[in-house]
Design a protein around this motif. Sequence first.
Motif, PDB file in Angstrom:
ATOM      1  N   ALA A 262      11.606   3.915   5.315  1.00 57.03           N
ATOM      2  CA  ALA A 262      11.740   5.409   5.689  1.00 57.03           C
ATOM      3  C   ALA A 262      11.434   6.620   4.723  1.00 57.03           C
ATOM      4  N   THR A 263      10.607   5.836   3.284  1.00 61.21           N
ATOM      5  CA  THR A 263      10.401   7.191   2.554  1.00 61.21           C
ATOM      6  C   THR A 263       8.805   7.527   1.972  1.00 61.21           C
ATOM      7  N   TYR A 264       8.359   6.577   3.219  1.00 60.07           N
ATOM      8  CA  TYR A 264       7.153   7.174   2.790  1.00 60.07           C
ATOM      9  C   TYR A 264       5.902   6.083   4.230  1.00 60.07           C
ATOM     10  N   ASP A 265       4.669   6.752   3.625  1.00 60.20           N
ATOM     11  CA  ASP A 265       3.860   6.226   5.194  1.00 60.20           C
ATOM     12  C   ASP A 265       2.798   5.692   5.460  1.00 60.20           C
ATOM     13  N   ALA A 266       2.502   5.098   3.784  1.00 61.19           N
ATOM     14  CA  ALA A 266       2.476   3.818   3.884  1.00 61.19           C
ATOM     15  C   ALA A 266       2.554   3.105   1.857  1.00 61.19           C
ATOM     16  N   ALA A 267       2.573   1.949   2.186  1.00 57.66           N
ATOM     17  CA  ALA A 267       2.359   0.974   1.321  1.00 57.66           C
ATOM     18  C   ALA A 267       1.412   0.707   0.465  1.00 57.66           C
ATOM     19  N   LEU A 268       0.878   0.974  -1.030  1.00 60.71           N
ATOM     20  CA  LEU A 268      -0.259   0.501  -1.184  1.00 60.71           C
ATOM     21  C   LEU A 268      -0.100  -0.652  -1.867  1.00 60.71           C
ATOM     22  N   CYS A 269      -0.203  -1.674  -1.829  1.00 60.54           N
ATOM     23  CA  CYS A 269      -0.254  -3.209  -2.716  1.00 60.54           C
ATOM     24  C   CYS A 269      -1.325  -3.594  -3.388  1.00 60.54           C
ATOM     25  N   MET A 270      -0.707  -4.440  -4.229  1.00 65.12           N
ATOM     26  CA  MET A 270      -1.376  -5.195  -5.035  1.00 65.12           C
ATOM     27  C   MET A 270      -2.355  -6.369  -4.682  1.00 65.12           C
ATOM     28  N   TYR A 271      -2.403  -6.860  -3.893  1.00 66.66           N
ATOM     29  CA  TYR A 271      -2.692  -8.844  -3.449  1.00 66.66           C
ATOM     30  C   TYR A 271      -2.295  -8.544  -2.043  1.00 66.66           C
ATOM     31  N   HIS A 272      -3.063  -9.116  -1.117  1.00 68.66           N
ATOM     32  CA  HIS A 272      -3.500  -9.243   0.337  1.00 68.66           C
ATOM     33  C   HIS A 272      -1.804 -10.401   1.018  1.00 68.66           C
TER      34      HIS A 272
END
Length: 339
Positions: A262-272
């Motif tokens: 609920a605190t972000y609009d997109a999560a940037l992840c390090m790997y697939h």
Amino acid sequence: MTALARPLAITLGDPAGIGPEVILGAWTRLRAAGEAPPAFVVGGPALLRACAEALGIDCPIVPIADPAEALFACGAGLPVMAGLDGALTPGRPSPEGARLALASLQWGMKFALSGVAAGVVTAPVSKAELAAVGWDYPGQTEFLAEACARPYRDAVMMLAGPSLRTVPLTVHVALAEVPGLISQGLILHKARIVAEGLRRDFGIPAPRLAVAALNPHAGEGGKFGEEDAAVIAPAVEALRAEGIDAVGPVPGDALFTPRARATYDAALCMYHDQALIPLKALEFDEGVNVTLGLPLIRTSPDHGTAFDIAGQGKADPGAMAAAIRMAAAMAAARGKAGA
């Protein structure tokens, strides 16, 4: 129904996979709900008609000669471009099917790039089958980037569902290679593209980004790795200095809880898998693969060809329906923004 001045182009995907049946099922579902935007399938009128008859799907096929006809033909059924067709071969991939899938993808791209289509929704293809007929790309995303004359790194894959959006910063590489590929430059470049895409295509004026940690517990002060403190944290600070609302590195085991989402609009992840496992666990039947950073709109269902169940009526069209719905919403958002 989303009001669009131009129709969406939907590519066939591999005719031996579930693409034809989920296209038909999605269109039928959207029409029944009054949510079907103007759209057309790039080729396969006889193939789709055979699929509808075989599976008992009530979806009239309306052959068209020009994409503009879709704006009117969609009232009578599913508009399909004539002149490009093949045989329905569920569960039996072939070079002929791969060539048909490739031709549909190429024409769909041309329609979107020329402005004839408002965007393109791509059905699943088999990379192995395409490679056998000369395809030389890791996936459709890389093909799209080259078709748009953009470097691969500008085409950012985002997986999106009703409650979660994730972006893998590295995609089809071995896990052992990931630490060496993660850099401040990579994080900054992709985060900027994601923030702009959320503003332009999703109507989020001030996007909130969460950046995942690479190591357990975000490295635990260097105990489990140096990348989080040495690479990821400085990149997050640089994003914040630019005015982008970013937090991180956030430990992966805390990033996807209901409260955190609920605190972000997109999560940037390090790997697939860091990006795709939570998305598929939470949104499998409504997950959409969105390509950001290109001049055109492109969405796709977040699943593969599923040759093993093709033609059996088992495929859920929910993700394809979500991909069509999302492409239409993105096109409408761009129209409002004047993009």
